[in-house]
Design a protein around this motif. Structure first.
Motif, PDB file in Angstrom:
ATOM      1  N   MET A   1       0.762  -1.042   0.191  1.00  0.00           N
ATOM      2  CA  MET A   1      -0.146   0.121  -0.039  1.00  0.00           C
ATOM      3  C   MET A   1       1.047   1.256  -0.278  1.00  0.00           C
ATOM      4  O   MET A   1       0.726   1.992  -1.063  1.00  0.00           O
ATOM      5  CB  MET A   1      -0.546   0.130   1.000  1.00  0.00           C
ATOM      6  N   GLN A   2       1.816   1.449   1.021  1.00  0.00           N
ATOM      7  CA  GLN A   2       2.662   2.186   0.663  1.00  0.00           C
ATOM      8  C   GLN A   2       3.442   2.540  -1.232  1.00  0.00           C
ATOM      9  O   GLN A   2       3.347   2.997  -1.402  1.00  0.00           O
ATOM     10  CB  GLN A   2       4.085   1.951   1.955  1.00  0.00           C
ATOM     11  N   GLN A   3       4.081   2.026  -0.740  1.00  0.00           N
ATOM     12  CA  GLN A   3       4.003   1.105  -2.960  1.00  0.00           C
ATOM     13  C   GLN A   3       4.026   2.077  -3.482  1.00  0.00           C
ATOM     14  O   GLN A   3       3.499   3.079  -4.287  1.00  0.00           O
ATOM     15  CB  GLN A   3       4.923  -0.176  -3.032  1.00  0.00           C
ATOM     16  N   LYS A   4       1.987   1.979  -3.761  1.00  0.00           N
ATOM     17  CA  LYS A   4       1.516   2.128  -4.152  1.00  0.00           C
ATOM     18  C   LYS A   4       0.533   4.130  -3.818  1.00  0.00           C
ATOM     19  O   LYS A   4       0.273   4.769  -4.794  1.00  0.00           O
ATOM     20  CB  LYS A   4      -0.557   1.784  -4.235  1.00  0.00           C
ATOM     21  N   MET A   5       0.637   4.357  -2.814  1.00  0.00           N
ATOM     22  CA  MET A   5       0.783   5.343  -2.525  1.00  0.00           C
ATOM     23  C   MET A   5       1.529   6.533  -3.282  1.00  0.00           C
ATOM     24  O   MET A   5       1.238   7.747  -3.489  1.00  0.00           O
ATOM     25  CB  MET A   5       0.783   6.081  -1.074  1.00  0.00           C
ATOM     26  N   GLU A   6       3.046   6.284  -2.555  1.00  0.00           N
ATOM     27  CA  GLU A   6       3.932   7.413  -3.505  1.00  0.00           C
ATOM     28  C   GLU A   6       4.023   7.113  -5.217  1.00  0.00           C
ATOM     29  O   GLU A   6       4.019   8.147  -5.432  1.00  0.00           O
ATOM     30  CB  GLU A   6       5.646   6.036  -3.029  1.00  0.00           C
ATOM     31  N   LYS A   7       3.402   5.957  -5.705  1.00  0.00           N
ATOM     32  CA  LYS A   7       3.269   6.353  -7.327  1.00  0.00           C
ATOM     33  C   LYS A   7       2.553   7.016  -7.915  1.00  0.00           C
ATOM     34  O   LYS A   7       2.016   7.138  -8.617  1.00  0.00           O
ATOM     35  CB  LYS A   7       3.208   4.945  -7.506  1.00  0.00           C
ATOM     36  N   TYR A   8       1.282   7.344  -6.609  1.00  0.00           N
ATOM     37  CA  TYR A   8      -0.575   8.199  -6.516  1.00  0.00           C
ATOM     38  C   TYR A   8       0.048   8.991  -6.949  1.00  0.00           C
ATOM     39  O   TYR A   8       1.134   9.998  -6.942  1.00  0.00           O
ATOM     40  CB  TYR A   8      -0.850   7.949  -5.529  1.00  0.00           C
ATOM     41  N   ARG A   9      -1.177   9.120  -8.367  1.00  0.00           N
ATOM     42  CA  ARG A   9      -0.772  10.660  -9.433  1.00  0.00           C
ATOM     43  C   ARG A   9      -2.419  11.545  -9.453  1.00  0.00           C
ATOM     44  O   ARG A   9      -2.271  12.165  -8.911  1.00  0.00           O
ATOM     45  CB  ARG A   9      -0.118  10.749 -11.194  1.00  0.00           C
ATOM     46  N   THR A  10      -2.929  10.614  -9.609  1.00  0.00           N
ATOM     47  CA  THR A  10      -4.468  10.816  -9.964  1.00  0.00           C
ATOM     48  C   THR A  10      -5.637   9.441  -9.086  1.00  0.00           C
ATOM     49  O   THR A  10      -4.926   8.576  -8.890  1.00  0.00           O
ATOM     50  CB  THR A  10      -4.779  11.420 -11.147  1.00  0.00           C
ATOM     51  N   ALA A  11      -6.481  10.003  -8.962  1.00  0.00           N
ATOM     52  CA  ALA A  11      -7.668   8.689  -9.075  1.00  0.00           C
ATOM     53  C   ALA A  11      -7.774   7.746  -9.212  1.00  0.00           C
ATOM     54  O   ALA A  11      -8.182   8.001 -10.831  1.00  0.00           O
ATOM     55  CB  ALA A  11      -9.506   9.519  -8.307  1.00  0.00           C
ATOM     56  N   PRO A  12      -7.486   6.768  -9.156  1.00  0.00           N
ATOM     57  CA  PRO A  12      -7.714   5.073 -10.435  1.00  0.00           C
ATOM     58  C   PRO A  12      -9.223   4.950 -11.241  1.00  0.00           C
ATOM     59  O   PRO A  12      -9.721   5.669  -9.792  1.00  0.00           O
ATOM     60  CB  PRO A  12      -6.935   4.452  -9.208  1.00  0.00           C
ATOM     61  N   PHE A  13      -8.760   4.776 -12.100  1.00  0.00           N
ATOM     62  CA  PHE A  13     -10.347   3.336 -12.687  1.00  0.00           C
ATOM     63  C   PHE A  13     -11.093   3.162 -10.866  1.00  0.00           C
ATOM     64  O   PHE A  13     -10.285   2.521 -10.557  1.00  0.00           O
ATOM     65  CB  PHE A  13     -10.333   2.807 -13.546  1.00  0.00           C
ATOM     66  N   ASP A  14     -12.435   3.159 -10.662  1.00  0.00           N
ATOM     67  CA  ASP A  14     -13.202   2.527  -9.722  1.00  0.00           C
ATOM     68  C   ASP A  14     -14.800   2.275 -10.489  1.00  0.00           C
ATOM     69  O   ASP A  14     -15.047   3.142 -11.022  1.00  0.00           O
ATOM     70  CB  ASP A  14     -13.896   3.381  -8.658  1.00  0.00           C
ATOM     71  N   ALA A  15     -15.020   1.340 -10.695  1.00  0.00           N
ATOM     72  CA  ALA A  15     -16.099   0.203 -11.654  1.00  0.00           C
ATOM     73  C   ALA A  15     -17.084   0.506 -10.874  1.00  0.00           C
ATOM     74  O   ALA A  15     -18.318   0.561 -11.540  1.00  0.00           O
ATOM     75  CB  ALA A  15     -15.463  -1.390 -11.474  1.00  0.00           C
ATOM     76  N   ARG A  16     -16.803   0.808  -9.936  1.00  0.00           N
ATOM     77  CA  ARG A  16     -18.421   1.700  -9.100  1.00  0.00           C
ATOM     78  C   ARG A  16     -19.176   3.066  -9.743  1.00  0.00           C
ATOM     79  O   ARG A  16     -20.287   3.039  -9.741  1.00  0.00           O
ATOM     80  CB  ARG A  16     -18.210   1.896  -7.747  1.00  0.00           C
ATOM     81  N   PHE A  17     -18.020   3.775 -10.344  1.00  0.00           N
ATOM     82  CA  PHE A  17     -19.029   4.914 -10.799  1.00  0.00           C
ATOM     83  C   PHE A  17     -17.544   4.779 -12.216  1.00  0.00           C
ATOM     84  O   PHE A  17     -17.109   5.613 -12.418  1.00  0.00           O
ATOM     85  CB  PHE A  17     -17.990   6.255 -10.441  1.00  0.00           C
TER      86      PHE A  17
END
Length: 86
Positions: free
Chosen positions: A5-21
């Protein structure tokens, strides 16, 4: 898991695709992530656990929501007039 999760947070740029929306209008996505963040904070704080996992929701809603909405919702929460269920 926490490291992943920490690695994902470091690479985070914008909101990822969410299939609910799936649509272009991301208003509901913004609202849901705002609620999820505050629900997560409330639940983990009540247990006395570290609230770091909640930061994901915070980063998503701050990238999706206009600042004026966030400020309005925060002031409504402080006044006890927030329409969402947290």
């Amino acid at each position: 898991m926490a490291e992943d999760m920490q690695q994902k947070m470091e690479k985070y740029r914008t909101a990822p695709f969410d299939a609910r929306f799936p649509n272009q209008n991301q208003t509901r996505n913004c609202w849901q992530n705002y609620l999820d963040y505050h629900r997560c904070q409330k639940a983990l704080s009540a247990k006395g656990v570290d609230t770091a996992p909640c930061d994901w929701y915070n980063r998503v809603y701050t990238s999706l929501c206009p600042l004026s909405w966030i400020e309005k919702w925060d002031s409504q929460r402080e006044d006890g007039a927030f329409p969402g269920k947290i």
